[in-house]
Scaffold this active site. Sequence first.
Site, PDB file in Angstrom:
ATOM      1  N   GLU A 107      -7.036   4.973   7.570  1.00 28.00           N
ATOM      2  CA  GLU A 107      -6.905   6.416   7.156  1.00 28.00           C
ATOM      3  C   GLU A 107      -8.147   6.868   6.491  1.00 28.00           C
ATOM      4  O   GLU A 107      -8.798   7.810   6.546  1.00 28.00           O
ATOM      5  CB  GLU A 107      -5.799   6.293   6.107  1.00 28.00           C
ATOM      6  CG  GLU A 107      -4.401   6.270   7.229  1.00 28.00           C
ATOM      7  CD  GLU A 107      -3.364   5.897   6.438  1.00 28.00           C
ATOM      8  OE1 GLU A 107      -3.201   5.901   5.132  1.00 28.00           O
ATOM      9  OE2 GLU A 107      -2.091   5.508   7.039  1.00 28.00           O
ATOM     10  N   HIS A 121      -9.676   0.969   4.902  1.00 19.82           N
ATOM     11  CA  HIS A 121      -8.481   1.333   5.585  1.00 19.82           C
ATOM     12  C   HIS A 121      -8.633   2.425   6.648  1.00 19.82           C
ATOM     13  O   HIS A 121      -9.465   3.298   6.383  1.00 19.82           O
ATOM     14  CB  HIS A 121      -7.346   2.059   4.497  1.00 19.82           C
ATOM     15  CG  HIS A 121      -5.933   2.017   5.040  1.00 19.82           C
ATOM     16  ND1 HIS A 121      -5.515   3.025   5.768  1.00 19.82           N
ATOM     17  CD2 HIS A 121      -4.984   1.006   4.848  1.00 19.82           C
ATOM     18  CE1 HIS A 121      -4.430   2.695   6.187  1.00 19.82           C
ATOM     19  NE2 HIS A 121      -3.859   1.583   5.721  1.00 19.82           N
ATOM     20  N   GLU A 170      -5.761  -4.857  10.656  1.00 19.58           N
ATOM     21  CA  GLU A 170      -4.758  -3.785  10.995  1.00 19.58           C
ATOM     22  C   GLU A 170      -4.925  -2.809  12.101  1.00 19.58           C
ATOM     23  O   GLU A 170      -5.977  -2.134  12.208  1.00 19.58           O
ATOM     24  CB  GLU A 170      -4.801  -2.741   9.684  1.00 19.58           C
ATOM     25  CG  GLU A 170      -4.291  -3.340   8.419  1.00 19.58           C
ATOM     26  CD  GLU A 170      -3.736  -2.241   7.404  1.00 19.58           C
ATOM     27  OE1 GLU A 170      -2.704  -2.363   7.196  1.00 19.58           O
ATOM     28  OE2 GLU A 170      -4.524  -1.427   7.152  1.00 19.58           O
ATOM     29  N   GLY A 228       2.044   2.856  10.700  1.00 13.29           N
ATOM     30  CA  GLY A 228       2.907   3.797  10.296  1.00 13.29           C
ATOM     31  C   GLY A 228       3.751   4.374  11.907  1.00 13.29           C
ATOM     32  O   GLY A 228       4.086   5.293  11.709  1.00 13.29           O
ATOM     33  N   GLY A 272       2.762  -1.032   4.154  1.00 10.33           N
ATOM     34  CA  GLY A 272       2.889   0.563   4.052  1.00 10.33           C
ATOM     35  C   GLY A 272       4.347   1.040   3.737  1.00 10.33           C
ATOM     36  O   GLY A 272       4.709   0.665   2.591  1.00 10.33           O
ATOM     37  N   GLY A 273       4.904   1.550   4.691  1.00  3.92           N
ATOM     38  CA  GLY A 273       6.140   2.310   4.665  1.00  3.92           C
ATOM     39  C   GLY A 273       7.155   1.253   4.010  1.00  3.92           C
ATOM     40  O   GLY A 273       7.894   1.695   3.120  1.00  3.92           O
ATOM     41  N   SER A 332       3.044  -1.786  10.453  1.00  4.60           N
ATOM     42  CA  SER A 332       4.401  -1.496  10.869  1.00  4.60           C
ATOM     43  C   SER A 332       5.256  -3.102  10.560  1.00  4.60           C
ATOM     44  O   SER A 332       6.217  -3.244  11.263  1.00  4.60           O
ATOM     45  CB  SER A 332       4.764  -1.189  12.268  1.00  4.60           C
ATOM     46  OG  SER A 332       4.504   0.271  12.453  1.00  4.60           O
ATOM     47  N   ASN A 347       0.818  -1.147  -0.101  1.00  5.99           N
ATOM     48  CA  ASN A 347      -0.028   0.157   0.003  1.00  5.99           C
ATOM     49  C   ASN A 347       0.816   1.146  -0.119  1.00  5.99           C
ATOM     50  O   ASN A 347       1.557   1.531   1.121  1.00  5.99           O
ATOM     51  CB  ASN A 347      -0.916   0.034   1.149  1.00  5.99           C
ATOM     52  CG  ASN A 347      -1.638   1.219   1.230  1.00  5.99           C
ATOM     53  OD1 ASN A 347      -1.961   2.098   0.291  1.00  5.99           O
ATOM     54  ND2 ASN A 347      -2.375   1.473   2.512  1.00  5.99           N
ATOM     55  N   TRP A 348       1.123   1.764  -1.222  1.00  5.75           N
ATOM     56  CA  TRP A 348       1.781   2.987  -1.302  1.00  5.75           C
ATOM     57  C   TRP A 348       1.359   4.414  -0.744  1.00  5.75           C
ATOM     58  O   TRP A 348       2.205   5.349  -0.677  1.00  5.75           O
ATOM     59  CB  TRP A 348       2.309   3.366  -2.727  1.00  5.75           C
ATOM     60  CG  TRP A 348       3.180   1.962  -3.563  1.00  5.75           C
ATOM     61  CD1 TRP A 348       3.987   1.216  -2.484  1.00  5.75           C
ATOM     62  CD2 TRP A 348       3.754   2.048  -4.639  1.00  5.75           C
ATOM     63  NE1 TRP A 348       4.755   0.721  -3.375  1.00  5.75           N
ATOM     64  CE2 TRP A 348       4.651   0.882  -4.508  1.00  5.75           C
ATOM     65  CE3 TRP A 348       3.407   2.606  -5.907  1.00  5.75           C
ATOM     66  CZ2 TRP A 348       5.356   0.429  -5.637  1.00  5.75           C
ATOM     67  CZ3 TRP A 348       4.121   2.358  -6.957  1.00  5.75           C
ATOM     68  CH2 TRP A 348       5.194   1.204  -6.955  1.00  5.75           C
ATOM     69  N   LYS A 349       0.163   4.347  -0.195  1.00  3.26           N
ATOM     70  CA  LYS A 349      -0.660   5.606   0.073  1.00  3.26           C
ATOM     71  C   LYS A 349      -0.285   6.604  -0.766  1.00  3.26           C
ATOM     72  O   LYS A 349      -0.331   6.483  -2.181  1.00  3.26           O
ATOM     73  CB  LYS A 349      -0.165   5.870   1.520  1.00  3.26           C
ATOM     74  CG  LYS A 349      -0.210   4.512   2.549  1.00  3.26           C
ATOM     75  CD  LYS A 349      -0.183   5.016   3.978  1.00  3.26           C
ATOM     76  CE  LYS A 349      -0.225   3.496   4.643  1.00  3.26           C
ATOM     77  NZ  LYS A 349      -0.033   3.726   6.220  1.00  3.26           N
TER      78      LYS A 349
HETATM   79  P1  PGA Z   1       2.673   0.804   7.775  1.00  3.79           P
HETATM   80  O1  PGA Z   1       1.011   0.790   7.157  1.00  3.79           O
HETATM   81  O2  PGA Z   1       3.331  -0.467   7.224  1.00  3.79           O
HETATM   82  O3  PGA Z   1       3.436   1.953   7.262  1.00  3.79           O
HETATM   83  O4  PGA Z   1       2.399   0.711   9.146  1.00  3.79           O
HETATM   84  C1  PGA Z   1       0.209  -0.305   6.729  1.00  3.79           C
HETATM   85  C2  PGA Z   1      -0.933   0.236   6.089  1.00  3.79           C
HETATM   86  O5  PGA Z   1      -1.449   1.384   6.501  1.00  3.79           O
HETATM   87  O6  PGA Z   1      -1.474  -0.527   5.580  1.00  3.79           O
END
Ligand code: PGA
Length: 239
Positions: A95, A93, A163, A169, A221-222, A200, A7-9
């Site tokens: 967010e 998600h 999640e 994050g 994500g990251g 994470s 997930n590149w956001k």
């Molecule tokens: P993260 O994000 O790996 O940066 O914690 C995961 C996500 O939001 O899908």
Amino acid sequence: MKIIAANWKLNKSPQQARDFFKTFKEKYKGSSGQKVLFFPPAVSLEATSQSLSGTALGFGFQNISAENSGAFTGENSASMGLELGARYALVGHSERRAIFGESSLLIHKKLKNLLAIGVTPIHCVGETLEDRDQGRTEEVIKKQIESELIGVTQNADLILAYEPVWAIGTGRVASLQQIAEVHSFIHGLCPTASILYGGSVKPDNSKDILKVKFVDGLLIGGASLEVDSLLKICESVAE
Ligand code: PGA
């Protein structure tokens, strides 16, 4: 089969996506035991589609409309994305829920539409730190799943992602025991769905997380933004 979802956001323009895929494709060995999926920003989906054409790598939307077409200014439609080969979409998600105010009703409509048009949703659920501290983790997740998947036929095409909001994050990963407890709980509610863990995930914890019962893959994500870090995670699946 383990699913590795990146997930590149809001990161990577079309050119940056092309550059990433060029290097990734050179280095990635592939494995029959894993399926890697990319979720770039919608503006980079066409570049993604071109870069991944002819490969076994999949991709999809981070967010889509519950509608397929019409007067919905600013929205993107999963049915139009099928033309590009986008066969997956993240839904719910944290967010989207917290920053953009997405309700369970809207998430339900999105899930229903996706399954109707043959796009596989990755339905994200998870508790906040406050929920966990108050001992409400299972209650919150059960409510999300029941209200959002109500009337939605559960079949093998459904993917869920656990999640924990407090692990996204933040560098704070859930313990293996916490992951095992929640994945087992979700499996009890949705026995045919694949269940990913997200929050994470990094190259140094992915292998252990993947060994936990009912963890069918990872949502990253990251650590999915750099080729080498994502490759290390993919390799940890193969080990
Ligand atoms: P993260 O994000 O790996 O940066 O914690 C995961 C996500 O939001 O899908």
